[in-house]
Design a protein around this motif. Sequence first.
Motif, PDB file in Angstrom:
ATOM      1  N   LEU A  95      10.752 -24.411  15.166  1.00 40.54           N
ATOM      2  CA  LEU A  95       9.572 -23.865  15.822  1.00 40.54           C
ATOM      3  C   LEU A  95       8.393 -23.921  14.865  1.00 40.54           C
ATOM      4  CD1 LEU A  95      11.204 -20.688  17.445  1.00 40.54           C
ATOM      5  CD2 LEU A  95      10.780 -22.913  18.520  1.00 40.54           C
ATOM      6  N   TRP A  96       7.267 -24.455  15.338  1.00 40.93           N
ATOM      7  CA  TRP A  96       6.082 -24.602  14.498  1.00 40.93           C
ATOM      8  C   TRP A  96       5.188 -23.375  14.664  1.00 40.93           C
ATOM      9  CZ3 TRP A  96       6.349 -28.310  11.027  1.00 40.93           C
ATOM     10  CH2 TRP A  96       7.171 -29.416  11.288  1.00 40.93           C
ATOM     11  N   LEU A  97       4.991 -22.658  13.566  1.00 49.79           N
ATOM     12  CA  LEU A  97       4.273 -21.384  13.574  1.00 49.79           C
ATOM     13  C   LEU A  97       2.888 -21.560  12.964  1.00 49.79           C
ATOM     14  CD1 LEU A  97       4.623 -18.262  14.100  1.00 49.79           C
ATOM     15  CD2 LEU A  97       5.290 -18.102  11.689  1.00 49.79           C
ATOM     16  N   ARG A  98       1.847 -21.185  13.698  1.00 51.28           N
ATOM     17  CA  ARG A  98       0.479 -21.288  13.187  1.00 51.28           C
ATOM     18  C   ARG A  98       0.223 -20.245  12.119  1.00 51.28           C
ATOM     19  NH1 ARG A  98      -0.587 -21.333  18.633  1.00 51.28           N
ATOM     20  NH2 ARG A  98      -1.571 -19.286  18.477  1.00 51.28           N
ATOM     21  N   ARG A  99      -0.429 -20.660  11.043  1.00 49.07           N
ATOM     22  CA  ARG A  99      -0.814 -19.728   9.984  1.00 49.07           C
ATOM     23  C   ARG A  99      -2.081 -18.978  10.391  1.00 49.07           C
ATOM     24  NH1 ARG A  99       1.485 -21.476   4.760  1.00 49.07           N
ATOM     25  NH2 ARG A  99       2.013 -23.706   4.822  1.00 49.07           N
ATOM     26  N   GLY A 100      -2.382 -17.938   9.588  1.00 48.55           N
ATOM     27  CA  GLY A 100      -3.669 -17.268   9.726  1.00 48.55           C
ATOM     28  C   GLY A 100      -3.786 -16.425  10.973  1.00 48.55           C
ATOM     29  N   GLY A 101      -2.812 -15.653  11.262  1.00 48.25           N
ATOM     30  CA  GLY A 101      -2.856 -14.819  12.459  1.00 48.25           C
ATOM     31  C   GLY A 101      -1.501 -14.801  13.131  1.00 48.25           C
ATOM     32  N   ARG A 102      -1.358 -13.943  14.071  1.00 47.15           N
ATOM     33  CA  ARG A 102      -0.080 -13.761  14.732  1.00 47.15           C
ATOM     34  C   ARG A 102       0.093 -14.793  15.842  1.00 47.15           C
ATOM     35  NH1 ARG A 102       1.938  -7.729  16.449  1.00 47.15           N
ATOM     36  NH2 ARG A 102       3.911  -7.806  15.324  1.00 47.15           N
ATOM     37  N   ASP A 103       0.993 -15.700  15.661  1.00 51.12           N
ATOM     38  CA  ASP A 103       1.329 -16.687  16.686  1.00 51.12           C
ATOM     39  C   ASP A 103       2.400 -16.062  17.574  1.00 51.12           C
ATOM     40  OD1 ASP A 103       2.023 -18.859  18.197  1.00 51.12           O
ATOM     41  OD2 ASP A 103       2.284 -20.234  16.505  1.00 51.12           O
ATOM     42  N   ARG A 104       1.953 -15.199  18.490  1.00 52.02           N
ATOM     43  CA  ARG A 104       2.886 -14.394  19.283  1.00 52.02           C
ATOM     44  C   ARG A 104       3.834 -15.258  20.110  1.00 52.02           C
ATOM     45  NH1 ARG A 104       2.543  -8.874  20.630  1.00 52.02           N
ATOM     46  NH2 ARG A 104       4.432  -8.312  21.757  1.00 52.02           N
ATOM     47  N   ALA A 105       3.313 -16.347  20.689  1.00 53.34           N
ATOM     48  CA  ALA A 105       4.151 -17.178  21.553  1.00 53.34           C
ATOM     49  C   ALA A 105       5.331 -17.767  20.785  1.00 53.34           C
ATOM     50  CB  ALA A 105       3.315 -18.291  22.180  1.00 53.34           C
ATOM     51  N   THR A 106       5.063 -18.255  19.577  1.00 60.45           N
ATOM     52  CA  THR A 106       6.144 -18.848  18.790  1.00 60.45           C
ATOM     53  C   THR A 106       7.116 -17.780  18.310  1.00 60.45           C
ATOM     54  OG1 THR A 106       4.701 -20.661  18.088  1.00 60.45           O
ATOM     55  CG2 THR A 106       6.675 -20.270  16.770  1.00 60.45           C
ATOM     56  N   LEU A 107       6.592 -16.619  17.918  1.00 61.31           N
ATOM     57  CA  LEU A 107       7.473 -15.535  17.507  1.00 61.31           C
ATOM     58  C   LEU A 107       8.369 -15.083  18.664  1.00 61.31           C
ATOM     59  CD1 LEU A 107       5.067 -13.385  15.294  1.00 61.31           C
ATOM     60  CD2 LEU A 107       6.965 -14.822  14.521  1.00 61.31           C
ATOM     61  N   GLU A 108       7.828 -15.082  19.881  1.00 59.92           N
ATOM     62  CA  GLU A 108       8.643 -14.715  21.039  1.00 59.92           C
ATOM     63  C   GLU A 108       9.749 -15.747  21.277  1.00 59.92           C
ATOM     64  OE1 GLU A 108       8.797 -12.063  22.621  1.00 59.92           O
ATOM     65  OE2 GLU A 108       6.883 -11.016  22.467  1.00 59.92           O
ATOM     66  N   ARG A 109       9.459 -17.014  21.024  1.00 55.97           N
ATOM     67  CA  ARG A 109      10.498 -18.039  21.151  1.00 55.97           C
ATOM     68  C   ARG A 109      11.593 -17.816  20.111  1.00 55.97           C
ATOM     69  NH1 ARG A 109       7.775 -23.741  20.920  1.00 55.97           N
ATOM     70  NH2 ARG A 109       9.918 -24.415  21.359  1.00 55.97           N
ATOM     71  N   ALA A 110      11.203 -17.367  18.928  1.00 53.97           N
ATOM     72  CA  ALA A 110      12.197 -17.057  17.903  1.00 53.97           C
ATOM     73  C   ALA A 110      13.049 -15.868  18.327  1.00 53.97           C
ATOM     74  CB  ALA A 110      11.502 -16.776  16.571  1.00 53.97           C
ATOM     75  N   VAL A 111      12.412 -14.859  18.944  1.00 52.92           N
ATOM     76  CA  VAL A 111      13.164 -13.710  19.460  1.00 52.92           C
ATOM     77  C   VAL A 111      14.157 -14.178  20.517  1.00 52.92           C
ATOM     78  CG1 VAL A 111      12.973 -11.558  20.783  1.00 52.92           C
ATOM     79  CG2 VAL A 111      11.364 -12.026  18.933  1.00 52.92           C
ATOM     80  N   GLY A 112      13.741 -15.125  21.354  1.00 50.19           N
ATOM     81  CA  GLY A 112      14.640 -15.673  22.358  1.00 50.19           C
ATOM     82  C   GLY A 112      15.840 -16.369  21.749  1.00 50.19           C
ATOM     83  N   ALA A 113      15.609 -17.104  20.662  1.00 50.78           N
ATOM     84  CA  ALA A 113      16.721 -17.762  19.970  1.00 50.78           C
ATOM     85  C   ALA A 113      17.704 -16.737  19.415  1.00 50.78           C
ATOM     86  CB  ALA A 113      16.186 -18.659  18.851  1.00 50.78           C
ATOM     87  N   LEU A 114      17.176 -15.643  18.868  1.00 45.44           N
ATOM     88  CA  LEU A 114      18.044 -14.579  18.369  1.00 45.44           C
ATOM     89  C   LEU A 114      18.826 -13.936  19.520  1.00 45.44           C
ATOM     90  CD1 LEU A 114      15.516 -13.007  15.842  1.00 45.44           C
ATOM     91  CD2 LEU A 114      17.683 -14.107  15.220  1.00 45.44           C
ATOM     92  N   ALA A 115      18.176 -13.776  20.663  1.00 44.60           N
ATOM     93  CA  ALA A 115      18.855 -13.192  21.819  1.00 44.60           C
ATOM     94  C   ALA A 115      20.005 -14.071  22.287  1.00 44.60           C
ATOM     95  CB  ALA A 115      17.855 -12.975  22.956  1.00 44.60           C
ATOM     96  N   ARG A 116      19.909 -15.376  22.048  1.00 45.82           N
ATOM     97  CA  ARG A 116      20.992 -16.301  22.413  1.00 45.82           C
ATOM     98  C   ARG A 116      22.093 -16.327  21.362  1.00 45.82           C
ATOM     99  NH1 ARG A 116      16.438 -19.413  23.506  1.00 45.82           N
ATOM    100  NH2 ARG A 116      16.837 -20.793  21.731  1.00 45.82           N
ATOM    101  N   GLY A 117      21.922 -15.559  20.288  1.00 50.93           N
ATOM    102  CA  GLY A 117      22.945 -15.503  19.248  1.00 50.93           C
ATOM    103  C   GLY A 117      22.772 -16.516  18.145  1.00 50.93           C
ATOM    104  N   CYS A 118      21.593 -17.120  18.047  1.00 47.73           N
ATOM    105  CA  CYS A 118      21.344 -18.110  17.004  1.00 47.73           C
ATOM    106  C   CYS A 118      20.937 -17.436  15.696  1.00 47.73           C
ATOM    107  CB  CYS A 118      20.224 -19.067  17.438  1.00 47.73           C
ATOM    108  SG  CYS A 118      20.617 -20.108  18.843  1.00 47.73           S
ATOM    109  N   MET A 119      20.963 -18.219  14.629  1.00 50.14           N
ATOM    110  CA  MET A 119      20.400 -17.816  13.351  1.00 50.14           C
ATOM    111  C   MET A 119      18.980 -18.383  13.272  1.00 50.14           C
ATOM    112  SD  MET A 119      21.804 -18.741   9.523  1.00 50.14           S
ATOM    113  CE  MET A 119      23.107 -17.511   9.543  1.00 50.14           C
ATOM    114  N   VAL A 120      18.022 -17.554  12.894  1.00 47.33           N
ATOM    115  CA  VAL A 120      16.631 -17.979  12.747  1.00 47.33           C
ATOM    116  C   VAL A 120      16.250 -17.868  11.275  1.00 47.33           C
ATOM    117  CG1 VAL A 120      14.217 -17.447  13.290  1.00 47.33           C
ATOM    118  CG2 VAL A 120      15.945 -17.397  15.102  1.00 47.33           C
ATOM    119  N   GLY A 121      15.709 -18.945  10.716  1.00 46.73           N
ATOM    120  CA  GLY A 121      15.355 -18.964   9.299  1.00 46.73           C
ATOM    121  C   GLY A 121      13.855 -19.019   9.093  1.00 46.73           C
ATOM    122  N   LEU A 122      13.365 -18.285   8.111  1.00 42.24           N
ATOM    123  CA  LEU A 122      11.947 -18.335   7.775  1.00 42.24           C
ATOM    124  C   LEU A 122      11.731 -17.935   6.320  1.00 42.24           C
ATOM    125  CD1 LEU A 122       9.870 -15.279   8.967  1.00 42.24           C
ATOM    126  CD2 LEU A 122      12.367 -15.286   9.020  1.00 42.24           C
TER     127      LEU A 122
END
Length: 235
Positions: A95-122
Motif C-alpha cells: 500500500l502506497w502511503l502519502r507523506r505529510g499528512g494523514r492518508d486516511r484512505a490508505t490507513l483504512e485499507r491497512a486496517v482492512g488487511a489486519l481485519a482479514r488476519g494479515c500481517m501489516v509492516g511499516l
Amino acid sequence: MRTPPPLSRGSRAGLGARGVHLLARAVARSLCRLDVRGRQHVPTRGACLLIFNHVSNFDLPLIFAALPRTDVVALVAADRRDHPLSRFVDAAGGLWLRRGGRDRATLERAVGALARGCMVGLAPEGGRSPTGALRRAHTGLAFLVERSGAPILPVAVTGAEQLHRSWRALWRPQVRITFGAPLSFDASPSGLSGKAFRRRETDRCMVAVAGLLPERYRGFYGEDAAGALARDRAS
C-alpha cells in the motif's frame, strides 16, 4: 538508473505471495549473508503489525525473506513509487502511503488487511534514516493499533545500510534481522489526552525496537528516552 515499468495486474496475480517470498529470499542470498534471530516470536497466523527501523531501501525484501509467513502487506511512502524496488512492493500487494499528512484512505485499507488476519509492516519513522540511527516515530502506528487491536511485532534491521557500498567492492555483508516479543498498547489512563496517549504508546513500541538494536542505531530512543518513558508510565 532506468526505472522499470510497473508490473501489470496479471503479473502481480501470477507472482503471488509465495512467489514474492521466494524472490525475496533469492535477493537476500545474492546481496548479503542474512542472519535471522527471534523467529519464534513471529505469530504463525492472525493479524499483526510489524514495525521496523529503516536503514536501507532493501529493508522490506530482507524482512520478507526472514519471515516464516507470506501474508504480509507493507505500507510504503508513495514518493518511492518511481524506485526500481517499487515493482517488489506492487507484486507483494503493498500500500502506497502519502507523506505529510494523514492518508486516511490508505490507513483504512491497512486496517482492512489486519481485519482479514494479515500481517501489516511499516517503518514508523516515516522514511529511511540518513544516519542509520532511529528518529522519532510518527503516530500513524497508533491509529492502526487502536482501530484493529492487533499486537505489535518489533523488528530490528542492522547491516543493510552497507549494501550500497558492497556492490562496488563485490562482497556480501552480514545483515541481521531480529524479531522481538510481541507487545500491545496499555489501557489509556484517565487524565491523559488521546493525542498524548498515542504519542506515549508509539514511543514505547519504538523503545522495544531500539532494545533489539546495537547502541549506535538507537538514536532518539536511546537510554535517556527509554528511562523517561518508564518513569512516565509509572507516574
